[in-house]
Write an enzyme that holds these catalytic residues in place. Structure first.
Site, short mmCIF file in Angstrom:
data_model
loop_
_atom_site.label_atom_id
_atom_site.label_comp_id
_atom_site.label_asym_id
_atom_site.label_seq_id
_atom_site.Cartn_x
_atom_site.Cartn_y
_atom_site.Cartn_z
N ALA A 1 0.86 -1.20 0.00
CA ALA A 1 0.00 0.00 0.00
C ALA A 1 0.88 1.24 0.00
O ALA A 1 2.09 1.19 0.26
CB ALA A 1 -0.92 0.01 1.23
N GLY B 1 13.58 5.33 -4.71
CA GLY B 1 12.88 5.83 -3.54
C GLY B 1 13.76 5.81 -2.31
O GLY B 1 14.84 5.20 -2.32
N SER C 1 11.03 2.43 1.73
CA SER C 1 9.77 2.82 1.11
C SER C 1 9.05 1.65 0.46
O SER C 1 7.92 1.82 0.00
CB SER C 1 10.03 3.92 0.06
OG SER C 1 10.97 3.48 -0.90
N GLY C 2 9.67 0.47 0.37
CA GLY C 2 8.98 -0.70 -0.15
C GLY C 2 9.41 -1.13 -1.52
O GLY C 2 8.64 -1.80 -2.22
N LYS C 3 10.63 -0.82 -1.95
CA LYS C 3 11.08 -1.19 -3.29
C LYS C 3 11.24 -2.71 -3.41
O LYS C 3 10.77 -3.32 -4.38
CB LYS C 3 12.40 -0.47 -3.59
CG LYS C 3 12.31 1.05 -3.54
CD LYS C 3 13.61 1.71 -3.91
CE LYS C 3 14.70 1.46 -2.87
NZ LYS C 3 14.38 2.10 -1.58
N HIS D 1 12.04 26.14 27.44
CA HIS D 1 12.53 25.94 26.08
C HIS D 1 11.47 25.25 25.22
O HIS D 1 11.17 25.71 24.10
CB HIS D 1 13.81 25.08 26.14
CG HIS D 1 14.47 24.88 24.81
ND1 HIS D 1 15.59 25.58 24.43
CD2 HIS D 1 14.17 24.05 23.76
CE1 HIS D 1 15.94 25.20 23.21
NE2 HIS D 1 15.10 24.26 22.79
N GLU D 2 10.89 24.18 25.70
CA GLU D 2 9.90 23.44 24.92
C GLU D 2 8.60 24.23 24.76
O GLU D 2 7.98 24.19 23.70
CB GLU D 2 9.62 22.07 25.56
CG GLU D 2 10.84 21.19 25.73
CD GLU D 2 11.59 20.94 24.44
OE1 GLU D 2 10.95 21.02 23.36
OE2 GLU D 2 12.80 20.69 24.50
N ASP E 1 18.69 22.86 17.60
CA ASP E 1 17.81 23.86 16.98
C ASP E 1 18.58 24.76 16.03
O ASP E 1 18.12 25.07 14.92
CB ASP E 1 17.13 24.70 18.06
CG ASP E 1 16.24 23.86 18.97
OD1 ASP E 1 15.76 22.81 18.51
OD2 ASP E 1 16.05 24.26 20.13
#
Length: 618
Positions: free
Chosen positions: A157, A194, A198-200, A416-417, A491
């Protein structure tokens, strides 16, 4: 085992039986001292003496009628005729016995055994050398016979367009005559492109399962060896097997290991990898119309492949297997959840929306981690809490509640968060936060989890908002505490990288619409590549990057200073609860109150000035 092995075992067993049967240790055997004592005690009735070599063999009967045998030297005084007759022994001298059949057979078997061992040793040495050479030249492809692969397109899928392109390959392998009558030529090779996971490989197996044809699977690195010519020999052997089994599928995983651009060998001489690639090009170009062999290959670096490998007639078609969108992620989750008992609290649609950027392998690992957590706690079903915890573990690592954190450090981490979350909520183009926590995970003391949107294009305003959110944690420390800490290292790295790409790749600065990014693929391996622009342009790039970062930091600082009262209130709630969900965050921002914690006193919150908050630009 071969025939000579069984023959050698039989000869060895027969020889051992003969040796044991001819052993002198029988019931009638007398030792030398026993025989001498029997003669002295006049218990010997008859003695038949035979001299064989340097041994005297004596046999006969005792006075009680029992037979006996003995061995001694010919000069033994006990064998003198007068001595034996004086003891009443009837003496008979017999001729030396000829070689017995048993002895001859034992000798022949011994010689045969020794000769067989010598021949076996010589053959094993020669065979080892021949087998080693043959093994090097043989292909290492894993062969799956027709019909053994049960995987089909229904088990894959999130890549509907890729499946549609590969459906033509399946139809050709099932009904090749339909295409041959029209003069159509099916692509000899299909390159699956890909990101990792990813499913190759899964798609290649699904093609073989749908077509019900033999499937040859090999990795690109299996061709290349340190010995020159081995890779080319393996390529020839692979395609020879494939032609015999046609129609079939040959799948080469990570083809960039053998298909990189030629001409990069600066040391000169013979390059084994280039010979292997040349042989692969010849084999792929040599398919006839009656040889229905489809070559599937997978890579996540199509930019490094040789141009001759990608021309029509070899890899005619490139199929992109990209990261799935939100609908594809939900379908992938439903496939992996087939054999997992899920609780009613698990909403796969919500999980799909919160896992933007994840590929099929990541989603499978997410549900597997959730199942492990449920089993660890002794539950029979996977709950939504297990899935949320599994996502946090995958993205940030396991909780470290045993880590001793000072209250002051926890407070700074909370500011900070909350700075990240508050800026994300107020900026119009930023991804919204769905969870805040100050529980240490991995190497971080706290984290903010976002719900990103699937976007095909990113505007300059959206990118600036992302940079502002990234710098808002550092700005929140300065607004709330009057000083900053070292907690914003990651960051700054993210913000700087994004700003530099805006300047050098996307033309979103005053430097101009120029492609200034350096090629990161340094295939020669001799340090950084030279830049394609002057030192003056480099100074302009650095200045433009600094302007973007400084401007967005000032913007975040001003935004949090304006809403400092909300910053303090959210921080107090986060410290008291350790985690805040997106709903709780929005409740506080709207001026509401959260339910009291059991057994805890609610901190005094400053009265908001100006009512509820509105996102910037709304």
């Amino acid at each position: 085992m071969k025939w000579w092995g069984w023959a050698l075992i039989a000869c060895t067993g027969l020889l051992l039986a003969l040796i044991l049967s001819g052993s002198p240790r029988n019931s009638g055997e007398l030792g030398l001292s026993e025989f001498t004592q029997a003669v002295r005690e006049q218990r010997v009735k008859t003695a038949d003496i035979a001299f064989q070599g340097g041994t005297a063999l004596v046999s006969g009967r005792l006075t009680n009628g029992q037979p006996y045998r003995a061995r001694t030297l010919p000069a033994d005084p006990v064998l003198k005729l007068g001595t034996l007759e004086a003891r009443g022994v009837t003496v008979t001298y017999v001729a030396p016995p000829r070689v017995s059949v048993l002895g001859a057979l034992s000798m022949l078997l011994t010689l045969a055994l020794i000769g067989g061992l010598i021949v076996l040793l010589i053959r094993s040495r020669n065979g080892a050398n021949g087998d080693a050479a043959g093994t090097f030249a043989k292909s290492k492809a894993a062969v799956v016979s027709e019909g053994q692969i049960k995987l089909t397109f229904t088990d894959v899928a999130g890549c509907d367009e890729a499946k549609q392109d590969l459906q033509e390959v399946v139809d050709f392998l099932r009904q090749p005559d339909k295409y041959h009558l029209l003069g159509a030529r099916i692509p000899h090779g299909v390159l699956l492109v890909g990101p990792p996971g990813s499913g190759k490989t899964l798609l290649a197996k699904a093609v073989a399962g749908e077509a019900r044809v033999p499937y040859f699977s090999i990795s690109g690195s299996d061709f290349v060896e340190m010995f020159v010519g081995v890779g080319a020999a393996r390529v020839r052997d692979l395609f020879e097997q494939a032609r015999k089994a046609s129609p079939c599928i040959v799948f080469i995983d990570e083809i960039d290991a053998v298909g990189r651009k030629r001409g990069m060998n600066l040391q000169g001489g013979n390059d084994e990898r280039e010979q292997t690639l040349n042989q692969l090009l010849v084999e792929m170009d040599g398919f006839g119309s009656g040889q229905d062999v489809i070559v599937l290959a997978a890579t996540n670096r199509p930019d490094v492949l040789d141009a001759a490998l990608l021309r029509p007639g070899r890899f005619d078609r490139q199929v992109v297997v990209d990261a799935p969108d939100v609908r594809g992620r939900e379908q992938i989750l439903r496939i992996h959840a087939r054999k997992k008992p899920l609780d009613m609290s698990v909403d796969l649609g919500v999980i799909a929306r919160r896992t933007a950027g994840m590929v099929g392998a990541d989603l499978e690992n997410l549900l597997n981690e959730a199942a492990l957590l449920a089993a660890r706690e002794g539950r029979s079903r996977i709950t939504g809490r297990d899935v949320d915890e599994a996502r946090d573990r995958v993205l940030m690592g396991p909780e470290r509640r045993s880590l001793v954190v000072r209250e002051a450090d926890r407070k700074v981490t909370a500011y900070h968060e909350v700075g990240h979350a508050l800026a994300a909520q107020l900026l119009p183009h930023a991804d919204k936060v769905h969870k805040l926590t100050v529980v240490p995970r991995g190497r971080s003391l706290g984290s903010a989890l976002y719900t990103p949107e699937d976007r095909m294009h990113h505007t300059r305003a959206a990118l600036l908002d992302r940079i502002c959110v990234a710098l808002a944690g550092h700005a929140a420390e300065d607004v709330a505490c009057g000083e900053v800490t070292t907690g914003a290292q990651n960051d700054f790295q993210q913000a700087t990288g994004l700003a530099r790409r805006m300047v050098t790749e996307w033309g979103m600065s005053e430097v101009g619409q120029l492609a200034l990014a350096q090629d990161s693929g340094n295939y020669l391996g001799f340090g950084p590549q030279p830049t394609s622009y002057s030192d003056h342009t480099a100074e302009q790039i650095d200045a433009a990057v600094a302007d973007i970062l400084n401007g967005q930091y000032a913007r975040a600082h001003a935004l949090l200073s304006e809403h400092a009262h909300v910053l303090h209130r959210l921080t107090d709630e986060l410290v008291a609860r350790e985690s805040l969900s997106g709903e709780e965050l929005r409740t506080v921002l709207a001026g509401g109150t959260l339910p009291d914690l059991p057994g805890a006193a609610r901190p005094e919150a400053p009265v908001p000035q100006g009512g509820t908050l509105h996102p910037e630009g709304a």
